[in-house]
Design a protein around this motif. Structure first.
Motif, PDB file in Angstrom:
ATOM      1  N   UNK A  19      25.181  15.763  13.887  1.00 28.16           N
ATOM      2  CA  UNK A  19      25.426  14.415  13.405  1.00 28.16           C
ATOM      3  C   UNK A  19      26.539  13.791  14.239  1.00 28.16           C
ATOM      4  N   UNK A  74      29.427  10.451  14.326  1.00 32.01           N
ATOM      5  CA  UNK A  74      30.108   9.383  13.591  1.00 32.01           C
ATOM      6  C   UNK A  74      30.869   8.537  14.594  1.00 32.01           C
ATOM      7  N   UNK A  97      28.136   8.463   9.235  1.00 32.41           N
ATOM      8  CA  UNK A  97      27.529   9.632   9.878  1.00 32.41           C
ATOM      9  C   UNK A  97      26.035   9.391  10.056  1.00 32.41           C
ATOM     10  N   UNK A 121      32.920  11.127  16.843  1.00 35.72           N
ATOM     11  CA  UNK A 121      33.135  12.477  16.339  1.00 35.72           C
ATOM     12  C   UNK A 121      31.762  13.119  16.115  1.00 35.72           C
ATOM     13  N   UNK A 180      29.464  16.370  14.695  1.00 34.56           N
ATOM     14  CA  UNK A 180      29.451  17.435  13.705  1.00 34.56           C
ATOM     15  C   UNK A 180      28.181  18.257  13.834  1.00 34.56           C
ATOM     16  N   UNK A 219      23.806  21.493   3.082  1.00 31.60           N
ATOM     17  CA  UNK A 219      24.136  21.405   4.497  1.00 31.60           C
ATOM     18  C   UNK A 219      25.586  21.814   4.685  1.00 31.60           C
ATOM     19  N   UNK A 256      28.728  22.024   7.220  1.00 34.93           N
ATOM     20  CA  UNK A 256      29.197  21.344   8.420  1.00 34.93           C
ATOM     21  C   UNK A 256      30.310  22.123   9.115  1.00 34.93           C
ATOM     22  N   UNK A 257      30.373  21.968  10.430  1.00 33.77           N
ATOM     23  CA  UNK A 257      31.540  22.385  11.176  1.00 33.77           C
ATOM     24  C   UNK A 257      32.659  21.372  11.000  1.00 33.77           C
ATOM     25  N   UNK A 258      33.816  21.663  11.597  1.00 30.71           N
ATOM     26  CA  UNK A 258      34.980  20.803  11.389  1.00 30.71           C
ATOM     27  C   UNK A 258      34.974  19.572  12.276  1.00 30.71           C
TER      28      UNK A 258
END
Lengths: 115, 114
Positions: free
Chosen positions: B36, B38, B44, B88, B90, B102, B104-106
């Motif tokens: 994803x 953003x 997002x 950003x 993700x 889902x 998510x990573x940071x």
């Protein structure tokens, strides 16, 4: 236009206040989600609703109370929050739960500041 | 428990440079994989996804990602970035059949200098 609308976009509240975040999706989806996005941390899944029934409650404190009156609307009721609850709260929706699903459509978020 | 790790927290590139953002996940079963994006001030949105089949997936705006099952990786690539790619990014994983949960990573902040 994302198809997922969140209000308010910004909210400042004291620790003793009660407020609500609202989410509305116009995509005909049947699953809705609340995520918390804090700085430098992964998005945290809070709640999942499928066909207005809660199917996931990810160890969220009781000061957060979700409500899903129908498949198009999702609320997050807030009361006696703490400053560490300040974050961006994201609503999302999807078509299906289960295998083959997972594509989420996000709103723009509600930026919450707890004083 | 499932987890997603993005190795690069902040990446700065000049326009036309090549991009690769790392993503590794921990889960032994079959997964769906997502990137994803953003953009500043926006929501997002999905960049690309992998469910099955060809492990090289192409997404919007010239992005692609390769699923390497043996490495539990799903790295994002773009041969030549543009200033408008500043955003950003993700990585996210959904265990198949896991009711849309889902993980998510940071996130990785990409800054492209004109």
């Amino acid at each position: 236009e994302t198809g997922v609308t969140q209000t308010p976009r910004h909210l400042v509240m004291g620790m003793t206040n009660k407020k609500s975040l609202k989410c509305e999706q116009h995509l005909g989806h049947n699953a809705m989600y609340w995520y918390k996005q804090s700085a430098k941390k992964p998005l945290e899944l809070m709640f999942v609703y499928s066909l207005e029934e809660r199917v996931e409650n990810n160890s969220v404190p009781s000061r957060f109370s979700p409500e899903c009156p129908n498949s198009s609307h999702l609320f997050l009721h807030l009361h006696t929050l703490q400053p560490e609850d300040s974050a961006l709260y994201l609503c999302a929706s999807s078509q299906l739960l289960g295998a083959g699903s997972g594509e989420l459509f996000f709103g723009e978020g509600s930026r919450l500041t707890v004083l | 428990a499932q987890s997603v790790s993005q190795h690069n927290h902040h990446v700065i590139l000049s326009e036309a440079a090549s991009l690769e953002l790392g993503c590794n996940y921990s889960y032994g079963g079959t997964v769906n994989l997502f990137w994803y994006v953003q953009y500043p001030g926006q929501h997002l949105q999905l960049l690309l996804k992998y469910f099955s089949g060809d492990p090289l997936v192409k997404g919007i705006k010239g992005f692609e990602a390769e699923f390497i099952k043996s490495k539990f990786s799903f790295n994002l690539r773009k041969p030549s970035v543009q200033w408008s790619d500043t955003a950003e990014y993700f990585c996210a994983v959904n265990a198949q059949g896991n009711t849309g949960k889902l993980i998510f990573g940071q996130g990785t902040t990409l800054q492209v200098k004109p």
